[in-house]
Design a protein around this motif. Structure first.
Motif, PDB file in Angstrom:
ATOM      1  N   GLY A 109      34.079  24.140 -19.324  1.00  0.00           N
ATOM      2  CA  GLY A 109      34.784  23.266 -20.253  1.00  0.00           C
ATOM      3  C   GLY A 109      35.957  23.936 -20.932  1.00  0.00           C
ATOM      4  O   GLY A 109      36.483  23.438 -21.938  1.00  0.00           O
ATOM      5  N   ARG A 123      26.872  18.956 -24.584  1.00  0.00           N
ATOM      6  CA  ARG A 123      26.881  17.628 -23.977  1.00  0.00           C
ATOM      7  C   ARG A 123      26.008  17.594 -22.724  1.00  0.00           C
ATOM      8  O   ARG A 123      25.325  16.604 -22.461  1.00  0.00           O
ATOM      9  N   ARG A 124      26.022  18.662 -21.961  1.00  0.00           N
ATOM     10  CA  ARG A 124      25.161  18.726 -20.780  1.00  0.00           C
ATOM     11  C   ARG A 124      23.695  18.786 -21.167  1.00  0.00           C
ATOM     12  O   ARG A 124      22.821  18.375 -20.395  1.00  0.00           O
ATOM     13  N   ALA A 125      23.429  19.323 -22.362  1.00  0.00           N
ATOM     14  CA  ALA A 125      22.053  19.398 -22.852  1.00  0.00           C
ATOM     15  C   ALA A 125      21.606  18.076 -23.472  1.00  0.00           C
ATOM     16  O   ALA A 125      20.467  17.966 -23.944  1.00  0.00           O
ATOM     17  N   GLU A 185      30.934  21.629 -24.116  1.00  0.00           N
ATOM     18  CA  GLU A 185      30.490  21.245 -22.776  1.00  0.00           C
ATOM     19  C   GLU A 185      28.999  21.542 -22.592  1.00  0.00           C
ATOM     20  O   GLU A 185      28.254  20.720 -22.040  1.00  0.00           O
ATOM     21  N   LEU A 186      28.546  22.706 -23.041  1.00  0.00           N
ATOM     22  CA  LEU A 186      27.141  23.078 -22.925  1.00  0.00           C
ATOM     23  C   LEU A 186      26.238  22.108 -23.675  1.00  0.00           C
ATOM     24  O   LEU A 186      25.188  21.700 -23.176  1.00  0.00           O
ATOM     25  N   GLU A 211      25.368  30.001 -24.898  1.00  0.00           N
ATOM     26  CA  GLU A 211      24.094  29.432 -24.470  1.00  0.00           C
ATOM     27  C   GLU A 211      23.047  29.547 -25.594  1.00  0.00           C
ATOM     28  O   GLU A 211      22.229  28.636 -25.788  1.00  0.00           O
ATOM     29  N   GLN A 218      35.724  23.279 -14.895  1.00  0.00           N
ATOM     30  CA  GLN A 218      34.625  22.407 -14.479  1.00  0.00           C
ATOM     31  C   GLN A 218      33.279  22.862 -15.041  1.00  0.00           C
ATOM     32  O   GLN A 218      32.479  22.052 -15.510  1.00  0.00           O
ATOM     33  N   ARG A 219      33.039  24.165 -14.978  1.00  0.00           N
ATOM     34  CA  ARG A 219      31.723  24.678 -15.375  1.00  0.00           C
ATOM     35  C   ARG A 219      31.613  25.000 -16.860  1.00  0.00           C
ATOM     36  O   ARG A 219      30.569  24.798 -17.469  1.00  0.00           O
TER      37      ARG A 219
END
Length: 370
Positions: A325, A270-272, A267-268, A243, A322-323
């Protein structure tokens, strides 16, 4: 008259004695009640203590809702302690004369260290029926270095990832092919690196073309040290948690990052909303396989085994993908690694030497002093 007086005295003394005896009986009864409830409280406290599971893990491995479901199902309390590096994990496991945890998640290289120091307890596979759900390559425990010792199983695979390069597509128009791109002068002040002695020496060894990045000689160590000192020119900073890395990447418009957490970081980001790519370098890539183990100090071993088995339930392992990645050991990942040269991390030649040099590198020690 004298007789009546004497009789009355005796009668009064008898009444007093009976009253005194009744008072004594009441006090004894009260003491018994207090003792009974005190014992009940001690038993309840002892039972509660026996149902506390102390978990040592990485971020995303034991989310609050996952823990709550386990607590409800097994009538237990779970205490989770998170770490951000192998070094921190090692320090936590070595606090006190014995481990202060019941179960831990660690990569295969670390598992070997803990097993060597007799900090882990053997695992009863009969108590872990969910291992039968795992992909065949993860059920072949003896073929994975560090999971068994003298035929006894000490760890169960849980999740894994390569440790490739993450890049900003807007600043890096052509996907990089080598870890050496981290040293490219055009990315001055736009590079993020993971704060770890072991992994930095190993991935730099790969970048330099050394055949075994885990077993380096003194000359190779010196060469890598100088190269890691040179990397400081390009660095924005070092990071520990995924994070934290994502925040740095977005806020400071980072161009390249050594992705220690691999697909979890991807994944983090891309979500950002970051437009990022992920590559496995041509020279090969380090990869970690994290496993669950039970410590030799586990107070309630059936509960510890229940936790490991619970972690392999499809719903729980599925949440990891899912959460976070991250790949799990029950299903094939959506994106394969093809024919990439993947090296599962192994114990290194001398951890103390690497950590000592790394501490000086990170602190900014001058090159001429090495």
């Amino acid at each position: 008259m004298r007789w009546c007086y004497s009789y009355a005295c005796v009668w009064r003394r008898g009444i007093s004695a009976r009253i005194a005896c009744a008072a004594v009986r009441r006090k004894r009864l009260l003491d018994s009640v207090i003792l009974f409830f005190g014992c009940c409280m001690l038993v309840a406290h002892a039972t509660a203590a026996q149902n506390v599971l102390r978990v040592l893990a990485w971020p995303g491995y034991a989310d609050a809702d996952v823990v709550k479901d386990f607590e409800s199902r097994f009538h237990a309390k779970v205490e989770v302690t998170l770490v951000d590096s192998d070094e921190a994990l090692w320090d936590k496991m070595h606090q006190g004369t014995q481990p202060q945890f019941d179960v831990l998640a660690a990569n295969t290289a670390e598992i070997q260290r803990y097993a060597h120091d007799n900090l882990l307890a053997p695992l009863d596979l009969a108590s872990l029926p969910n291992t039968k759900r795992q992909l065949p390559r993860f059920r072949a425990l003896s073929s994975i270095g560090g999971l068994t010792k003298h035929g006894t199983v000490y760890a169960i695979p849980f999740t894994y990832s390569t440790m490739g390069l993450i890049y900003d597509r807007k600043q890096v128009s052509v996907a990089p092919h080598s870890m050496n791109e981290l040293w490219n002068p055009r990315y001055r002040g736009k590079v993020l690196d993971y704060n770890s002695a072991q992994h930095n020496f190993s991935f730099t060894a790969l970048a330099l073309g050394y055949p075994n990045p885990f077993q380096l000689n003194n000359t190779q160590i010196q060469t890598i040290t100088r190269k890691l000192i040179d990397l400081r020119r390009n660095l924005l900073t070092y990071y520990n948690l995924p994070e934290e890395a994502a925040a740095f990447f977005v806020q400071h418009k980072v161009a390249l990052m050594f992705g220690n957490y691999g697909t979890q970081q991807l994944e983090l980001l891309r979500r950002a909303g970051a437009d990022v790519g992920y590559v496995i370098p041509d020279e090969g890539v380090l990869a970690w396989l994290d496993c669950w183990s039970m410590t030799s100090a586990a107070a309630n071993r059936p509960l510890a085994l229940a936790w490991i088995n619970y972690m392999l339930e499809p719903e729980v392992s599925g949440l990891l993908t899912q959460r976070q990645g991250l790949a799990n050991t029950l299903t094939e990942p959506a994106e394969g690694t093809g024919k990439s040269h993947i090296l599962w991390i192994e114990p290194v030649e001398n951890i103390q030497t690497r950590e000592s040099l790394w501490s000086r590198i990170v602190s900014g020690d001058r090159p001429e002093r090495f």
